[in-house]
Design a protein around this motif. Structure first.
Motif, PDB file in Angstrom:
ATOM      1  N   ASN A 155       9.219  43.769 -18.326  1.00  0.00           N
ATOM      2  CA  ASN A 155      10.232  43.408 -17.339  1.00  0.00           C
ATOM      3  C   ASN A 155      11.384  42.615 -17.942  1.00  0.00           C
ATOM      4  OD1 ASN A 155       9.522  44.120 -14.357  1.00  0.00           O
ATOM      5  ND2 ASN A 155       7.562  43.602 -15.294  1.00  0.00           N
ATOM      6  N   GLY A 156      11.443  42.536 -19.268  1.00  0.00           N
ATOM      7  CA  GLY A 156      12.583  41.892 -19.927  1.00  0.00           C
ATOM      8  C   GLY A 156      12.452  40.400 -20.106  1.00  0.00           C
ATOM      9  N   THR A 157      11.265  39.835 -19.816  1.00  0.00           N
ATOM     10  CA  THR A 157      11.047  38.395 -19.954  1.00  0.00           C
ATOM     11  C   THR A 157      10.496  38.103 -21.337  1.00  0.00           C
ATOM     12  OG1 THR A 157      10.652  38.142 -17.585  1.00  0.00           O
ATOM     13  CG2 THR A 157       9.831  36.399 -19.031  1.00  0.00           C
ATOM     14  N   THR A 158      11.205  37.281 -22.092  1.00  0.00           N
ATOM     15  CA  THR A 158      10.806  36.993 -23.469  1.00  0.00           C
ATOM     16  C   THR A 158      10.220  35.597 -23.636  1.00  0.00           C
ATOM     17  OG1 THR A 158      13.130  36.419 -23.892  1.00  0.00           O
ATOM     18  CG2 THR A 158      12.406  38.631 -24.526  1.00  0.00           C
ATOM     19  N   THR A 159      10.501  34.688 -22.708  1.00  0.00           N
ATOM     20  CA  THR A 159       9.951  33.323 -22.770  1.00  0.00           C
ATOM     21  C   THR A 159       9.406  32.944 -21.402  1.00  0.00           C
ATOM     22  OG1 THR A 159      11.376  32.526 -24.552  1.00  0.00           O
ATOM     23  CG2 THR A 159      10.533  30.879 -23.036  1.00  0.00           C
ATOM     24  N   VAL A 160       8.225  32.318 -21.393  1.00  0.00           N
ATOM     25  CA  VAL A 160       7.651  31.809 -20.153  1.00  0.00           C
ATOM     26  C   VAL A 160       7.131  30.397 -20.386  1.00  0.00           C
ATOM     27  CG1 VAL A 160       6.984  34.112 -19.350  1.00  0.00           C
ATOM     28  CG2 VAL A 160       5.332  32.716 -20.614  1.00  0.00           C
ATOM     29  N   CYS A 161       7.027  29.658 -19.297  1.00  0.00           N
ATOM     30  CA  CYS A 161       6.371  28.351 -19.299  1.00  0.00           C
ATOM     31  C   CYS A 161       5.184  28.462 -18.346  1.00  0.00           C
ATOM     32  CB  CYS A 161       7.329  27.258 -18.858  1.00  0.00           C
ATOM     33  SG  CYS A 161       6.602  25.595 -18.890  1.00  0.00           S
ATOM     34  N   PHE A 174      -3.781  32.040 -24.711  1.00  0.00           N
ATOM     35  CA  PHE A 174      -2.387  32.310 -24.386  1.00  0.00           C
ATOM     36  C   PHE A 174      -1.485  32.092 -25.592  1.00  0.00           C
ATOM     37  CE2 PHE A 174       1.785  31.238 -22.584  1.00  0.00           C
ATOM     38  CZ  PHE A 174       2.001  32.379 -21.836  1.00  0.00           C
ATOM     39  N   PHE A 175      -1.670  30.984 -26.290  1.00  0.00           N
ATOM     40  CA  PHE A 175      -0.845  30.726 -27.460  1.00  0.00           C
ATOM     41  C   PHE A 175      -1.093  31.772 -28.545  1.00  0.00           C
ATOM     42  CE2 PHE A 175      -0.262  26.003 -26.339  1.00  0.00           C
ATOM     43  CZ  PHE A 175       1.056  26.193 -25.957  1.00  0.00           C
ATOM     44  N   ALA A 176      -2.340  32.177 -28.734  1.00  0.00           N
ATOM     45  CA  ALA A 176      -2.638  33.187 -29.750  1.00  0.00           C
ATOM     46  C   ALA A 176      -1.978  34.521 -29.412  1.00  0.00           C
ATOM     47  CB  ALA A 176      -4.157  33.362 -29.886  1.00  0.00           C
ATOM     48  N   ALA A 184       0.758  34.968 -27.601  1.00  0.00           N
ATOM     49  CA  ALA A 184       2.202  34.819 -27.805  1.00  0.00           C
ATOM     50  C   ALA A 184       2.546  34.787 -29.283  1.00  0.00           C
ATOM     51  CB  ALA A 184       2.697  33.549 -27.123  1.00  0.00           C
ATOM     52  N   GLN A 185       1.724  34.118 -30.062  1.00  0.00           N
ATOM     53  CA  GLN A 185       1.950  34.031 -31.509  1.00  0.00           C
ATOM     54  C   GLN A 185       1.910  35.413 -32.143  1.00  0.00           C
ATOM     55  OE1 GLN A 185      -1.105  31.951 -33.786  1.00  0.00           O
ATOM     56  NE2 GLN A 185       0.485  30.818 -34.869  1.00  0.00           N
ATOM     57  N   THR A 186       0.978  36.236 -31.721  1.00  0.00           N
ATOM     58  CA  THR A 186       0.866  37.606 -32.230  1.00  0.00           C
ATOM     59  C   THR A 186       2.138  38.393 -31.960  1.00  0.00           C
ATOM     60  OG1 THR A 186      -1.529  37.626 -31.932  1.00  0.00           O
ATOM     61  CG2 THR A 186      -0.430  39.764 -32.024  1.00  0.00           C
ATOM     62  N   ARG A 187       2.767  38.133 -30.823  1.00  0.00           N
ATOM     63  CA  ARG A 187       3.976  38.859 -30.434  1.00  0.00           C
ATOM     64  C   ARG A 187       5.250  38.171 -30.906  1.00  0.00           C
ATOM     65  NH1 ARG A 187      -0.165  39.597 -27.285  1.00  0.00           N
ATOM     66  NH2 ARG A 187      -0.500  41.600 -26.227  1.00  0.00           N
ATOM     67  N   GLY A 188       5.125  37.033 -31.560  1.00  0.00           N
ATOM     68  CA  GLY A 188       6.294  36.317 -32.066  1.00  0.00           C
ATOM     69  C   GLY A 188       7.129  35.663 -30.997  1.00  0.00           C
ATOM     70  N   GLN A 189       6.524  35.375 -29.834  1.00  0.00           N
ATOM     71  CA  GLN A 189       7.306  34.876 -28.703  1.00  0.00           C
ATOM     72  C   GLN A 189       7.422  33.355 -28.695  1.00  0.00           C
ATOM     73  OE1 GLN A 189       5.245  37.745 -25.618  1.00  0.00           O
ATOM     74  NE2 GLN A 189       7.059  36.834 -24.681  1.00  0.00           N
ATOM     75  N   ARG A 190       8.518  32.903 -28.091  1.00  0.00           N
ATOM     76  CA  ARG A 190       8.666  31.480 -27.773  1.00  0.00           C
ATOM     77  C   ARG A 190       8.110  31.261 -26.379  1.00  0.00           C
ATOM     78  NH1 ARG A 190      10.428  27.112 -29.580  1.00  0.00           N
ATOM     79  NH2 ARG A 190      11.453  28.051 -31.399  1.00  0.00           N
ATOM     80  N   VAL A 191       7.054  30.444 -26.275  1.00  0.00           N
ATOM     81  CA  VAL A 191       6.461  30.142 -24.982  1.00  0.00           C
ATOM     82  C   VAL A 191       6.122  28.657 -24.919  1.00  0.00           C
ATOM     83  CG1 VAL A 191       5.476  32.462 -24.714  1.00  0.00           C
ATOM     84  CG2 VAL A 191       4.071  30.616 -25.684  1.00  0.00           C
ATOM     85  N   VAL A 192       5.951  28.190 -23.692  1.00  0.00           N
ATOM     86  CA  VAL A 192       5.497  26.830 -23.418  1.00  0.00           C
ATOM     87  C   VAL A 192       4.265  26.963 -22.524  1.00  0.00           C
ATOM     88  CG1 VAL A 192       6.137  24.566 -22.537  1.00  0.00           C
ATOM     89  CG2 VAL A 192       7.916  26.091 -23.425  1.00  0.00           C
ATOM     90  N   ALA A 193       3.238  26.158 -22.758  1.00  0.00           N
ATOM     91  CA  ALA A 193       2.044  26.234 -21.919  1.00  0.00           C
ATOM     92  C   ALA A 193       1.228  24.966 -22.074  1.00  0.00           C
ATOM     93  CB  ALA A 193       1.190  27.455 -22.295  1.00  0.00           C
ATOM     94  N   GLY A 194       0.277  24.782 -21.151  1.00  0.00           N
ATOM     95  CA  GLY A 194      -0.601  23.627 -21.236  1.00  0.00           C
ATOM     96  C   GLY A 194      -1.861  23.804 -20.424  1.00  0.00           C
ATOM     97  N   ASP A 233       4.931  27.776 -35.125  1.00  0.00           N
ATOM     98  CA  ASP A 233       5.753  28.963 -34.901  1.00  0.00           C
ATOM     99  C   ASP A 233       6.708  28.709 -33.728  1.00  0.00           C
ATOM    100  OD1 ASP A 233       4.528  30.210 -37.044  1.00  0.00           O
ATOM    101  OD2 ASP A 233       2.980  31.125 -35.818  1.00  0.00           O
ATOM    102  N   ARG A 234       6.628  29.505 -32.669  1.00  0.00           N
ATOM    103  CA  ARG A 234       7.553  29.360 -31.538  1.00  0.00           C
ATOM    104  C   ARG A 234       6.812  28.843 -30.295  1.00  0.00           C
ATOM    105  NH1 ARG A 234      10.878  34.510 -30.432  1.00  0.00           N
ATOM    106  NH2 ARG A 234      12.488  33.020 -29.820  1.00  0.00           N
ATOM    107  N   LEU A 235       5.801  28.020 -30.500  1.00  0.00           N
ATOM    108  CA  LEU A 235       4.948  27.563 -29.416  1.00  0.00           C
ATOM    109  C   LEU A 235       5.194  26.093 -29.110  1.00  0.00           C
ATOM    110  CD1 LEU A 235       1.668  29.173 -30.801  1.00  0.00           C
ATOM    111  CD2 LEU A 235       3.388  30.242 -29.326  1.00  0.00           C
ATOM    112  N   GLU A 236       5.244  25.764 -27.814  1.00  0.00           N
ATOM    113  CA  GLU A 236       5.420  24.376 -27.393  1.00  0.00           C
ATOM    114  C   GLU A 236       4.419  24.047 -26.295  1.00  0.00           C
ATOM    115  OE1 GLU A 236       9.367  23.013 -26.640  1.00  0.00           O
ATOM    116  OE2 GLU A 236      10.268  24.300 -28.167  1.00  0.00           O
ATOM    117  N   TYR A 237       3.970  22.794 -26.302  1.00  0.00           N
ATOM    118  CA  TYR A 237       2.954  22.369 -25.344  1.00  0.00           C
ATOM    119  C   TYR A 237       3.599  21.612 -24.183  1.00  0.00           C
ATOM    120  CZ  TYR A 237      -1.595  21.017 -23.587  1.00  0.00           C
ATOM    121  OH  TYR A 237      -2.714  20.898 -22.798  1.00  0.00           O
TER     122      TYR A 237
END
Length: 430
Positions: free
Chosen positions: A126-132, A145-147, A149-159, A193-197
């Motif tokens: 659906n064209g979404t490249t970053t999610v929180c 979830f982080f693993a 996203a990491q596999t796909r090279g995405q920038r994501v935020v999660a907790g 990588d591109r991961l934030e908590y």
């Protein structure tokens, strides 16, 4: 080393917030091409200028399609993927009937990994490249979830979602385990990588004062992290909060008194705010996230986009899946337009696209990384076909400018409008 890429089409970038301009269109600029190198945007301009800058670049011509920053979804619950569009409940019943039983399954690493992968594939389509995202109380759900996203090279935020009351026993942690497990997850994942908590107390009704105090202490120890939670979603929820915290001045105070109000705070929904809450949120520079499909689906109310923007609040846009009824930010923008109409402040197409990209990136404090096409930013990109279905194509045949065409896709588009997605400059199979 990866080859330079030049994407050609209608390349959209924002110079400012459309909410700050008399004519929202003036906040945006269109270019013929954008040059990508090593996962970042190098420059935007004419095709000839980009080819002169990088004569050996691969040129990808997207014709009349719109090339813009990938969508940023600022408030989601990936563990609710399988229960999206569940019938007929308001917030508290919805949590008890659908959400909590599903979240119980996420202590199983294999199940968490399967849903995390499925969720990211659905949103990328659906064209979404970053999610929180909120995860569950299980550290395994965060790892999964982080693993993924990491596999796909995405920038994501999660907790890890923290709850120690008013939830099933199998979905409760404690003040101490919430602190310890969250701290360990920050150490493991934040900044990798591109991961934030994001420190993640679900909302004050499911956390004791002791747990909220622990989360405040954790945030003080890790001010580099976001803190995400829910605020003033439904009126009966607010009454519940007031009964649980009789000494609080208002809902926001149940966070503020424990050190959970700050510039890197992200507060989902924020529909029924009192004057003190509006003032304090703006004073701290905290972010509010509008979740229009969710707010209408479970009958929460109508977010005051016009009033809050006029006051200078930092606002993002989100699907709130699975309380929201779609994985699509296009559908979410359409719902935001409809809510705006009901509030007497319809949103322009430029405002909607900005909210779904730079607005959400600003809410997550990552606007220096994603959310726009500008030199130096990471090359997360969506390419939209503005005539993706017969119904949209016949409408576009009548329009006078690009913004009318964009609006037709916002209101009627779905994943068929997503012609291509690039994550860190790499095309995603679509």
């Amino acid at each position: 080393m990866r080859k330079d890429i030049i994407l050609c089409g209608h390349v959209l970038s924002f110079l400012a917030s459309p909410f700050d301009r008399e004519d929202p269109k003036d906040a945006a600029q269109l270019h013929e091409a954008v040059l990508l190198r090593a996962g970042r945007v190098v420059e935007l301009g004419s095709r000839a200028a980009m080819e002169k800058l990088a004569p050996k670049a691969e040129v990808v011509d997207h014709g009349q399609k719109l090339i813009m920053a990938g969508f940023v979804d600022a408030h989601v619950h990936y563990p609710q993927t399988a229960i999206i569009a569940s019938w007929g409940k308001r917030l508290i019943d919805w949590l008890n009937s659908y959400t909590f039983p599903e979240e119980m399954k996420f202590g199983d690493p294999a199940y968490a990994a399967e849903v995390a992968g499925r969720y990211l594939e659905l949103t990328l389509a659906n064209g979404t490249t970053t999610v929180c995202s909120y995860c569950t109380i299980h550290p395994e759900s965060v790892d999964a979830f982080f693993a993924a996203a990491q596999t796909r090279g995405q920038r994501v935020v999660a907790g890890k979602t923290c709850m120690d009351r008013n939830a099933p026993e199998g979905l409760q942690d404690t003040a101490q385990t919430a602190f310890d497990q969250s701290a360990a997850l920050i150490e493991r994942w934040h900044g990798v990588d591109r991961l934030e908590y994001a420190i993640t107390p679900r909302f004050s009704p499911t956390s004791t004062p002791e747990q909220l105090e622990a989360m405040g202490a954790l945030w003080r120890a890790h001010p580099e992290c976001l803190m995400q939670t829910h605020l003033s979603e439904q009126l009966d929820e607010i009454d519940w909060v007031k009964s649980l915290f009789p000494n609080a001045r208002d809902y926001l105070d149940t966070y503020e008194m424990f050190g959970l109000l700050g510039a890197k705070g992200v507060y989902g929904h924020a529909i029924h705010l009192e004057e003190r809450e509006r003032h304090r949120l703006r004073e701290f520079g905290a972010a509010l996230v509008h979740c229009p499909t969710s707010n209408t689906f479970i009958g929460s109310g109508l977010f005051d986009m016009g009033g809050l923007m006029a006051e200078g609040h930092r606002i993002g846009l989100a699907t709130d899946t699975g309380g929201g009824s779609s994985f699509s930010m296009l559908r979410t923008m359409a719902a935001a337009y409809e809510v705006g109409q009901l509030r007497g402040r319809p949103l322009h197409g430029a405002e909607l696209l900005w909210l779904a990209t730079q607005g959400s990136a600003r809410a997550l404090r990552i606007e220096d990384k994603v959310g726009n096409l500008a030199a130096g930013l990471e090359a997360d990109i969506v390419v939209l076909d503005l005539a993706s279905t017969p119904a949209i194509a016949q409408r576009v045949a009548q329009v006078d400018d690009l913004w009318e065409a964009v609006f037709a896709t916002v209101m009627m588009g779905d994943d068929r409008a997503v012609a291509q997605v690039y994550v860190a400059g790499e095309p995603v199979q679509h």
